[in-house]
Write an enzyme that holds these catalytic residues in place. Structure first.
Site, PDB file in Angstrom:
ATOM      1  N   GLY A 221       0.815  -1.213   0.000  1.00 26.14           N
ATOM      2  CA  GLY A 221       0.000   0.000   0.000  1.00 26.14           C
ATOM      3  C   GLY A 221       0.847   1.261   0.000  1.00 26.14           C
ATOM      4  O   GLY A 221       0.691   2.133  -0.847  1.00 26.14           O
ATOM      5  N   GLU A 222       1.795   1.364   0.943  1.00 21.71           N
ATOM      6  CA  GLU A 222       2.607   2.563   1.089  1.00 21.71           C
ATOM      7  C   GLU A 222       4.025   2.458   0.539  1.00 21.71           C
ATOM      8  O   GLU A 222       4.597   3.478   0.148  1.00 21.71           O
ATOM      9  CB  GLU A 222       2.667   2.974   2.560  1.00 21.71           C
ATOM     10  CG  GLU A 222       1.329   3.419   3.127  1.00 21.71           C
ATOM     11  CD  GLU A 222       1.426   3.858   4.576  1.00 21.71           C
ATOM     12  OE1 GLU A 222       2.482   3.643   5.191  1.00 21.71           O
ATOM     13  OE2 GLU A 222       0.441   4.407   5.088  1.00 21.71           O
ATOM     14  N   PRO A 223       4.657   1.277   0.516  1.00 20.47           N
ATOM     15  CA  PRO A 223       6.049   1.219   0.041  1.00 20.47           C
ATOM     16  C   PRO A 223       6.319   1.859  -1.313  1.00 20.47           C
ATOM     17  O   PRO A 223       7.391   2.449  -1.496  1.00 20.47           O
ATOM     18  CB  PRO A 223       6.333  -0.294   0.023  1.00 20.47           C
ATOM     19  CG  PRO A 223       5.499  -0.824   1.133  1.00 20.47           C
ATOM     20  CD  PRO A 223       4.220  -0.026   1.072  1.00 20.47           C
ATOM     21  N   PRO A 224       5.412   1.809  -2.307  1.00 25.34           N
ATOM     22  CA  PRO A 224       5.731   2.442  -3.607  1.00 25.34           C
ATOM     23  C   PRO A 224       5.711   3.967  -3.567  1.00 25.34           C
ATOM     24  O   PRO A 224       6.157   4.603  -4.528  1.00 25.34           O
ATOM     25  CB  PRO A 224       4.636   1.916  -4.545  1.00 25.34           C
ATOM     26  CG  PRO A 224       4.032   0.755  -3.845  1.00 25.34           C
ATOM     27  CD  PRO A 224       4.155   1.045  -2.384  1.00 25.34           C
ATOM     28  N   PHE A 225       5.195   4.552  -2.500  1.00 24.17           N
ATOM     29  CA  PHE A 225       5.042   6.005  -2.417  1.00 24.17           C
ATOM     30  C   PHE A 225       6.338   6.769  -2.723  1.00 24.17           C
ATOM     31  O   PHE A 225       6.325   7.716  -3.519  1.00 24.17           O
ATOM     32  CB  PHE A 225       4.502   6.374  -1.035  1.00 24.17           C
ATOM     33  CG  PHE A 225       4.219   7.819  -0.822  1.00 24.17           C
ATOM     34  CD1 PHE A 225       3.001   8.377  -1.189  1.00 24.17           C
ATOM     35  CD2 PHE A 225       5.169   8.644  -0.236  1.00 24.17           C
ATOM     36  CE1 PHE A 225       2.740   9.719  -0.988  1.00 24.17           C
ATOM     37  CE2 PHE A 225       4.920   9.983  -0.024  1.00 24.17           C
ATOM     38  CZ  PHE A 225       3.697  10.521  -0.402  1.00 24.17           C
TER      39      PHE A 225
END
Length: 211
Positions: free
Chosen positions: A160-164
């Site tokens: 969910g957040e790691p690609p940010f």
């Protein structure tokens, strides 16, 4: 207000009553407690994360040096999600996380009034990326060799957040494009978010300094 179950149809109230009389719970809740994580803020010691996820992103941009406007021409991403539970969903999460990170670094400008109140507090007051802002060529690949070291759910990893942070590739591409105005001899000092206005100001500053 009716519920159909197979060939039966009953009022919703009757269903609730039947479930109550049969002592059947109609709601459920669950919570996952991540193991092995602990952190001592005072000592700066501990293990705040269960595992790490890795990704790489490369972006190309075109900048109009007269107006500061720009277009993201292409982005290539390689991201690992452990042993993916659903590759289609994970690809979408990587794409969405990247676009969100790109917006954070390029369009979502924060403004405070003279009383210190944040005026750009919601998407209605600041610009978030649109579908038309996405890279013209957008390639996202999930690493097929990846597997979580820890015994996570099926050895998968959160996506969910790691690609940010991958959106940083757009900011760096813009910085590199601005630096080309002075033949890459001067650091452009391009602030984030790199709005067209800030890109133009950086270009004009470099033009003056390169003389």
């Amino acid at each position: 207000n009716r519920v159909r179950i197979g060939n039966q149809e009953i009022p919703f109230g009757d269903l609730v009553k039947q479930a109550y009389m049969a002592r059947i719970q109609l709601s459920a809740a669950g919570f996952y407690k991540t193991p092995k994580i602990h952190w001592n803020r005072d000592k700066g010691e501990g293990r705040p994360f269960y595992y790490f996820a890795y990704g790489a992103s490369c972006s190309e941009v075109s900048v109009d040096t007269l107006t500061g406007e720009y277009v993201v021409e292409r982005t290539d991403i390689l991201h690992e999600t452990g042993r993916s539970l659903n590759r289609a969903i994970d690809l979408g999460q990587v794409e969405g996380g990247f676009i969100q990170g790109m917006g954070w670094l390029t369009t979502e400008e924060l403004w405070w009034d003279d009383k210190g109140r944040l005026r750009t507090h919601a998407p209605s007051t600041y610009k978030i990326p649109l579908a038309s802002d996405r890279p013209k060529i957008f390639n996202v690949t999930l690493a097929d060799w990846s597997e979580a070291n820890e015994p996570t759910v099926h050895r998968s990893k959160a996506v969910g957040e790691p690609p940010f942070p991958l959106g940083m590739s757009v900011l760096h591409a813009l910085s590199d494009a601005v630096a080309s105005v002075a033949d890459h001899r001067i650091c452009p000092r391009l602030d984030a978010p790199a709005t067209p206005e800030r890109v133009l100001m950086a270009i004009e500053r470099l033009k003056r300094e390169a003389v």
